[in-house]
Design an enzyme around this catalytic site. Structure first.
Site, mmCIF file in Angstrom:
data_model
loop_
_atom_site.group_PDB
_atom_site.id
_atom_site.type_symbol
_atom_site.label_atom_id
_atom_site.label_comp_id
_atom_site.label_asym_id
_atom_site.label_seq_id
_atom_site.Cartn_x
_atom_site.Cartn_y
_atom_site.Cartn_z
ATOM 1 N N GLU A 1 -9.648 -1.950 5.019
ATOM 2 C CA GLU A 1 -10.295 -1.586 6.271
ATOM 3 C C GLU A 1 -11.572 -2.402 6.499
ATOM 4 O O GLU A 1 -12.141 -2.941 5.544
ATOM 5 C CB GLU A 1 -10.654 -0.095 6.230
ATOM 6 C CG GLU A 1 -9.450 0.838 6.087
ATOM 7 C CD GLU A 1 -8.618 0.962 7.362
ATOM 8 O OE1 GLU A 1 -8.538 -0.003 8.141
ATOM 9 O OE2 GLU A 1 -8.034 2.036 7.573
ATOM 10 N N ASP B 1 0.815 -1.220 0.000
ATOM 11 C CA ASP B 1 0.000 0.000 0.000
ATOM 12 C C ASP B 1 0.847 1.269 0.000
ATOM 13 O O ASP B 1 2.068 1.218 0.201
ATOM 14 C CB ASP B 1 -0.960 -0.002 1.207
ATOM 15 C CG ASP B 1 -0.291 -0.432 2.506
ATOM 16 O OD1 ASP B 1 0.944 -0.359 2.602
ATOM 17 O OD2 ASP B 1 -0.997 -0.853 3.427
ATOM 18 N N HIS C 1 -7.235 -4.786 10.041
ATOM 19 C CA HIS C 1 -6.950 -4.560 8.618
ATOM 20 C C HIS C 1 -5.652 -5.243 8.188
ATOM 21 O O HIS C 1 -4.759 -5.482 8.995
ATOM 22 C CB HIS C 1 -6.989 -3.072 8.252
ATOM 23 C CG HIS C 1 -5.790 -2.251 8.611
ATOM 24 N ND1 HIS C 1 -5.877 -0.910 8.877
ATOM 25 C CD2 HIS C 1 -4.477 -2.543 8.745
ATOM 26 C CE1 HIS C 1 -4.676 -0.439 9.146
ATOM 27 N NE2 HIS C 1 -3.807 -1.418 9.062
ATOM 28 N N ASN D 1 -7.551 -2.751 14.114
ATOM 29 C CA ASN D 1 -8.945 -2.997 13.715
ATOM 30 C C ASN D 1 -9.060 -4.224 12.810
ATOM 31 O O ASN D 1 -10.095 -4.459 12.209
ATOM 32 C CB ASN D 1 -9.523 -1.763 13.000
ATOM 33 C CG ASN D 1 -8.786 -1.431 11.718
ATOM 34 O OD1 ASN D 1 -7.831 -2.123 11.345
ATOM 35 N ND2 ASN D 1 -9.208 -0.388 11.033
HETATM 36 C C1 GLP Z 1 -0.487 0.096 8.614
HETATM 37 C C2 GLP Z 1 -0.174 -0.506 7.226
HETATM 38 C C3 GLP Z 1 -0.224 -1.996 7.281
HETATM 39 C C4 GLP Z 1 0.478 -2.427 8.551
HETATM 40 C C5 GLP Z 1 -0.412 -2.102 9.706
HETATM 41 C C6 GLP Z 1 0.216 -2.336 11.072
HETATM 42 O O1 GLP Z 1 -1.432 1.091 8.577
HETATM 43 N N1 GLP Z 1 -1.012 -0.071 6.176
HETATM 44 O O2 GLP Z 1 0.342 -2.552 6.119
HETATM 45 O O3 GLP Z 1 0.715 -3.801 8.534
HETATM 46 O O4 GLP Z 1 -0.956 -0.801 9.576
HETATM 47 O O5 GLP Z 1 1.196 -1.403 11.340
HETATM 48 P P1 GLP Z 1 2.175 -1.498 12.580
HETATM 49 O O6 GLP Z 1 3.066 -2.658 12.319
HETATM 50 O O7 GLP Z 1 2.914 -0.190 12.601
HETATM 51 O O8 GLP Z 1 1.345 -1.702 13.776
#
Ligand code: GLP
Length: 247
Positions: free
Chosen positions: A143, A67, A138, A136
């Site tokens: 989402e 992403d 995702h 959440n």
């Molecule tokens: C982000 C990214 C995801 C990531 C997730 C967890 O928003 N879009 O690809 O895996 O949220 O992030 P983190 O590892 O910083 O908790």
């Protein structure tokens, strides 16, 4: 589904890097699906170490990222392109021409989504997709929603994601409201999936994703249907699952 529980984030990062390294060793021109976020930083550090120690060669490896925020230049420190360059690409012998991240700066975002999807197909699909998980539930930026979005698409970020990701910005107003993300179908087509989760902030999402019903309200729950998923969670992230199992 394989669950690996580790003492802490450090061990999680080593084990996850080991799985990615094994993929790149077995197939030196693997297409790796990569993730950003805090969870992946330690994994990339370990991959760089394996490269520096002579175990890994990225010269033929191809990467596709999950992403990117919309409207963010790759020189912006909050962009995922910047993150990838600094946390991995500039430290290993990868050919930057073999790295792909959705471009959130183009005028025609729908065309960009289609091209990204075609590009992954032209590479022969993803050999191993690394995933983090949002609090959440995702994956990528898919989402919670009423339906699973199958292909690469434009996303309106969830309030909880905006709040979670505000820790990377000066204030919550600076967090982009939109992104481009691989779809659930794009992710599910990966031959292997590796999901990592660390810390108590992820415990509820992990429980709902792997021990709850399969629903687009918890996007990661679709992974229950994938034939080759490895989940590596540290004790804090896995806590609610072990509590549920022991009941
Ligand atoms: C982000 C990214 C995801 C990531 C997730 C967890 O928003 N879009 O690809 O895996 O949220 O992030 P983190 O590892 O910083 O908790």
């Amino acid at each position: 589904m394989r669950f690996i529980i580790t003492e802490d984030y450090e061990v999680l990062s080593k084990k996850a890097a080991g799985i990615i390294a094994a993929q790149a060793l077995q197939k030196n021109d693997s297409t790796l699906g990569l993730a950003t976020g805090d969870s992946a930083v330690g994994i990339y550090k370990n991959l760089i170490k394996l490269y520096n120690d002579g175990f890994l060669d990225f010269s033929k490896v191809k990467t596709v990222n999950l992403d990117e925020y919309i409207g963010m230049d790759m020189n912006n420190k909050q962009s995922y392109a910047y993150y990838m360059k600094n946390n991995l690409f500039k430290n290993v012998n990868i050919d930057m021409a073999n790295t792909y991240i959705p471009n959130g700066l183009v005028d025609d975002l729908n065309l960009e989504c289609k091209s990204y999807e075609n590009h992954i197909a032209n590479l022969g699909g993803i050999d191993l997709q690394l995933l983090g998980i949002g609090s959440n539930g995702h994956i990528g930026f898919n989402e919670p929603s009423e339906t699973f979005k199958m292909h690469t698409h434009v996303v309106e970020l969830d309030e909880r994601t905006i709040k979670d990701n505000s820790r990377f910005f000066n204030n919550i107003q600076e967090v982009p409201r939109k992104s481009i993300s691989m779809g659930i179908g794009t992710i599910m087509k990966a031959k292997k999936i590796l999901l990592v989760a660390s810390g108590k902030n992820k415990a509820e999402a992990l429980l709902n994703a792997f021990y709850g019903e399969i629903t687009p309200k918890v996007p990661a729950s679709i992974l229950q249907l994938h034939h080759d998923v490895t989940v590596i969670a540290d004790k804090e992230a896995e806590k609610l699952i072990s509590e549920k199992i022991s009941k």
